[in-house]
Design a protein around this motif. Structure first.
Motif, PDB file in Angstrom:
ATOM      1  N   PRO A 271       0.837  -1.203   0.000  1.00  0.00           N
ATOM      2  CA  PRO A 271       0.000   0.000   0.000  1.00  0.00           C
ATOM      3  C   PRO A 271       0.872   1.253   0.000  1.00  0.00           C
ATOM      4  CG  PRO A 271      -0.048  -1.075   2.149  1.00  0.00           C
ATOM      5  CD  PRO A 271       0.740  -1.953   1.230  1.00  0.00           C
ATOM      6  N   HIS A 272       0.372   2.301  -0.621  1.00  0.00           N
ATOM      7  CA  HIS A 272       1.095   3.570  -0.658  1.00  0.00           C
ATOM      8  C   HIS A 272       0.891   4.311   0.653  1.00  0.00           C
ATOM      9  CE1 HIS A 272       1.940   3.695  -5.073  1.00  0.00           C
ATOM     10  NE2 HIS A 272       1.056   2.736  -5.009  1.00  0.00           N
ATOM     11  N   PRO A 273       1.922   4.989   1.139  1.00  0.00           N
ATOM     12  CA  PRO A 273       1.741   5.783   2.357  1.00  0.00           C
ATOM     13  C   PRO A 273       0.908   7.028   2.083  1.00  0.00           C
ATOM     14  CG  PRO A 273       3.954   6.086   1.500  1.00  0.00           C
ATOM     15  CD  PRO A 273       3.292   5.039   0.647  1.00  0.00           C
ATOM     16  N   THR A 274       0.221   7.497   3.096  1.00  0.00           N
ATOM     17  CA  THR A 274      -0.573   8.713   3.004  1.00  0.00           C
ATOM     18  C   THR A 274       0.301   9.853   3.495  1.00  0.00           C
ATOM     19  OG1 THR A 274      -2.530   7.382   3.468  1.00  0.00           O
ATOM     20  CG2 THR A 274      -2.761   9.771   3.681  1.00  0.00           C
ATOM     21  N   THR A 275       0.705  10.748   2.595  1.00  0.00           N
ATOM     22  CA  THR A 275       1.694  11.772   2.920  1.00  0.00           C
ATOM     23  C   THR A 275       1.254  13.152   2.434  1.00  0.00           C
ATOM     24  OG1 THR A 275       2.892  11.274   0.883  1.00  0.00           O
ATOM     25  CG2 THR A 275       3.639  10.157   2.888  1.00  0.00           C
ATOM     26  N   VAL A 276       1.910  14.191   3.003  1.00  0.00           N
ATOM     27  CA  VAL A 276       1.633  15.579   2.629  1.00  0.00           C
ATOM     28  C   VAL A 276       2.951  16.326   2.457  1.00  0.00           C
ATOM     29  CG1 VAL A 276       0.634  17.778   3.402  1.00  0.00           C
ATOM     30  CG2 VAL A 276      -0.597  15.646   3.820  1.00  0.00           C
ATOM     31  N   SER A 277       3.015  17.146   1.402  1.00  0.00           N
ATOM     32  CA  SER A 277       4.162  18.018   1.189  1.00  0.00           C
ATOM     33  C   SER A 277       3.659  19.348   0.642  1.00  0.00           C
ATOM     34  CB  SER A 277       5.168  17.394   0.215  1.00  0.00           C
ATOM     35  OG  SER A 277       4.596  17.250  -1.069  1.00  0.00           O
ATOM     36  N   THR A 278       4.557  20.342   0.629  1.00  0.00           N
ATOM     37  CA  THR A 278       4.209  21.650   0.068  1.00  0.00           C
ATOM     38  C   THR A 278       5.438  22.257  -0.594  1.00  0.00           C
ATOM     39  OG1 THR A 278       3.158  23.783   0.532  1.00  0.00           O
ATOM     40  CG2 THR A 278       4.683  22.955   2.197  1.00  0.00           C
ATOM     41  N   HIS A 279       5.177  23.212  -1.461  1.00  0.00           N
ATOM     42  CA  HIS A 279       6.229  23.975  -2.123  1.00  0.00           C
ATOM     43  C   HIS A 279       5.700  25.394  -2.248  1.00  0.00           C
ATOM     44  CE1 HIS A 279       8.984  24.524  -5.889  1.00  0.00           C
ATOM     45  NE2 HIS A 279       9.509  25.058  -4.807  1.00  0.00           N
ATOM     46  N   VAL A 280       6.454  26.374  -1.745  1.00  0.00           N
ATOM     47  CA  VAL A 280       6.020  27.769  -1.773  1.00  0.00           C
ATOM     48  C   VAL A 280       6.992  28.559  -2.637  1.00  0.00           C
ATOM     49  CG1 VAL A 280       5.380  29.789  -0.414  1.00  0.00           C
ATOM     50  CG2 VAL A 280       5.160  27.499   0.599  1.00  0.00           C
TER      51      VAL A 280
ATOM     52  N   ALA B 106       0.695  23.171  -3.341  1.00  0.00           N
ATOM     53  CA  ALA B 106       1.604  24.210  -3.828  1.00  0.00           C
ATOM     54  C   ALA B 106       0.994  25.588  -3.571  1.00  0.00           C
ATOM     55  CB  ALA B 106       1.862  24.021  -5.314  1.00  0.00           C
ATOM     56  N   LEU B 107       1.864  26.557  -3.249  1.00  0.00           N
ATOM     57  CA  LEU B 107       1.422  27.927  -3.002  1.00  0.00           C
ATOM     58  C   LEU B 107       2.316  28.877  -3.793  1.00  0.00           C
ATOM     59  CD1 LEU B 107      -0.374  29.912  -1.316  1.00  0.00           C
ATOM     60  CD2 LEU B 107       1.468  29.907   0.380  1.00  0.00           C
ATOM     61  N   LEU B 108       1.694  29.675  -4.674  1.00  0.00           N
ATOM     62  CA  LEU B 108       2.383  30.752  -5.376  1.00  0.00           C
ATOM     63  C   LEU B 108       2.007  32.030  -4.647  1.00  0.00           C
ATOM     64  CD1 LEU B 108       1.578  29.727  -9.058  1.00  0.00           C
ATOM     65  CD2 LEU B 108       3.628  29.211  -7.721  1.00  0.00           C
ATOM     66  N   LEU B 109       2.996  32.722  -4.127  1.00  0.00           N
ATOM     67  CA  LEU B 109       2.763  33.807  -3.190  1.00  0.00           C
ATOM     68  C   LEU B 109       3.340  35.118  -3.703  1.00  0.00           C
ATOM     69  CD1 LEU B 109       1.919  34.546  -0.246  1.00  0.00           C
ATOM     70  CD2 LEU B 109       4.208  33.828   0.452  1.00  0.00           C
ATOM     71  N   SER B 110       2.583  36.190  -3.516  1.00  0.00           N
ATOM     72  CA  SER B 110       3.095  37.540  -3.712  1.00  0.00           C
ATOM     73  C   SER B 110       2.501  38.407  -2.606  1.00  0.00           C
ATOM     74  CB  SER B 110       2.757  38.065  -5.107  1.00  0.00           C
ATOM     75  OG  SER B 110       1.387  38.312  -5.235  1.00  0.00           O
ATOM     76  N   PRO B 111       2.961  39.634  -2.435  1.00  0.00           N
ATOM     77  CA  PRO B 111       2.495  40.430  -1.306  1.00  0.00           C
ATOM     78  C   PRO B 111       0.986  40.688  -1.279  1.00  0.00           C
ATOM     79  CG  PRO B 111       4.505  41.382  -2.183  1.00  0.00           C
ATOM     80  CD  PRO B 111       4.076  40.301  -3.137  1.00  0.00           C
ATOM     81  N   PHE B 112       0.342  40.727  -2.440  1.00  0.00           N
ATOM     82  CA  PHE B 112      -1.075  41.083  -2.470  1.00  0.00           C
ATOM     83  C   PHE B 112      -1.954  40.059  -3.181  1.00  0.00           C
ATOM     84  CE2 PHE B 112       1.426  44.889  -1.857  1.00  0.00           C
ATOM     85  CZ  PHE B 112       0.859  45.357  -0.687  1.00  0.00           C
ATOM     86  N   SER B 113      -1.419  38.867  -3.417  1.00  0.00           N
ATOM     87  CA  SER B 113      -2.229  37.792  -3.989  1.00  0.00           C
ATOM     88  C   SER B 113      -1.534  36.461  -3.751  1.00  0.00           C
ATOM     89  CB  SER B 113      -2.451  38.005  -5.488  1.00  0.00           C
ATOM     90  OG  SER B 113      -1.249  37.814  -6.198  1.00  0.00           O
ATOM     91  N   TYR B 114      -2.319  35.396  -3.883  1.00  0.00           N
ATOM     92  CA  TYR B 114      -1.745  34.052  -3.841  1.00  0.00           C
ATOM     93  C   TYR B 114      -2.635  33.102  -4.629  1.00  0.00           C
ATOM     94  CZ  TYR B 114      -5.124  32.944  -0.106  1.00  0.00           C
ATOM     95  OH  TYR B 114      -6.261  32.755   0.629  1.00  0.00           O
ATOM     96  N   THR B 115      -2.040  32.012  -5.044  1.00  0.00           N
ATOM     97  CA  THR B 115      -2.746  30.944  -5.743  1.00  0.00           C
ATOM     98  C   THR B 115      -2.266  29.629  -5.164  1.00  0.00           C
ATOM     99  OG1 THR B 115      -2.811  32.209  -7.798  1.00  0.00           O
ATOM    100  CG2 THR B 115      -3.120  29.841  -7.994  1.00  0.00           C
ATOM    101  N   THR B 116      -3.174  28.703  -5.019  1.00  0.00           N
ATOM    102  CA  THR B 116      -2.799  27.389  -4.524  1.00  0.00           C
ATOM    103  C   THR B 116      -3.423  26.326  -5.410  1.00  0.00           C
ATOM    104  OG1 THR B 116      -2.733  25.974  -2.560  1.00  0.00           O
ATOM    105  CG2 THR B 116      -4.708  27.330  -2.866  1.00  0.00           C
ATOM    106  N   TYR B 117      -2.779  25.171  -5.446  1.00  0.00           N
ATOM    107  CA  TYR B 117      -3.305  24.068  -6.250  1.00  0.00           C
ATOM    108  C   TYR B 117      -2.713  22.764  -5.731  1.00  0.00           C
ATOM    109  CZ  TYR B 117       1.203  24.501  -8.611  1.00  0.00           C
ATOM    110  OH  TYR B 117       2.552  24.572  -8.875  1.00  0.00           O
ATOM    111  N   ARG B 118      -3.342  21.660  -6.108  1.00  0.00           N
ATOM    112  CA  ARG B 118      -2.806  20.339  -5.758  1.00  0.00           C
ATOM    113  C   ARG B 118      -1.792  19.963  -6.818  1.00  0.00           C
ATOM    114  NH1 ARG B 118      -5.578  14.447  -4.506  1.00  0.00           N
ATOM    115  NH2 ARG B 118      -3.571  13.443  -4.118  1.00  0.00           N
ATOM    116  N   GLY B 119      -0.566  19.833  -6.383  1.00  0.00           N
ATOM    117  CA  GLY B 119       0.509  19.436  -7.280  1.00  0.00           C
ATOM    118  C   GLY B 119       0.737  17.940  -7.212  1.00  0.00           C
ATOM    119  N   SER B 120       1.898  17.538  -7.681  1.00  0.00           N
ATOM    120  CA  SER B 120       2.214  16.104  -7.674  1.00  0.00           C
ATOM    121  C   SER B 120       3.495  15.837  -6.921  1.00  0.00           C
ATOM    122  CB  SER B 120       2.348  15.587  -9.104  1.00  0.00           C
ATOM    123  OG  SER B 120       3.325  16.325  -9.805  1.00  0.00           O
TER     124      SER B 120
END
Length: 109
Positions: free
Chosen positions: A4-13, A95-109
């Motif tokens: 079975p695959h492990p259930t894991t979480v990661s992020t990239h900013v 994933a989080l794309l960040l700037s001082p007055f906006s941000y976008t997030t999405y499920r990456g791989s």
């Protein structure tokens, strides 16, 4: 027999305004039992939480206000919180794309 695959979480900013990884940004992952795991992004803006996580609703909160303040940069967002659902046996990359007055997030791989 297949393991079975492990259930894991990661992020990239990524600091979209400067076109660089957001290194040194503190964050917390809140699990379904309301416990939390804290971390800080590495030089590449990444965090991979150690060990498996439980399935269910999670909240990943990025301490963007202090991070921008350390760089003497203004921001509209003191923090960014992303709620998402963890499915058993899958890897979840937020994933989080960040700037001082906006941000976008999405499920990456």
């Amino acid at each position: 027999m297949t393991q079975p695959h492990p259930t894991t979480v990661s992020t990239h900013v990524l600091d979209a305004a400067l076109g660089r990884p957001a290194a040194g940004l503190d964050l917390i992952l809140v699990l379904p039992d309301d416990s939390g795991r804290t971390a800080t992004t590495d030089a590449d803006g990444r965090v991979r939480f150690e060990g498996e996580v439980l399935p269910g609703p999670h909240i990943l909160t990025f301490a963007t206000g202090p991070w921008f303040a350390e760089q003497d940069r203004e921001t509209f967002f003191p923090e960014v919180s992303v709620g998402f659902t963890v499915t058993e046996g899958e890897h979840h990359h937020v994933a989080l794309l960040l700037s001082p007055f906006s941000y976008t997030t999405y499920r990456g791989s």
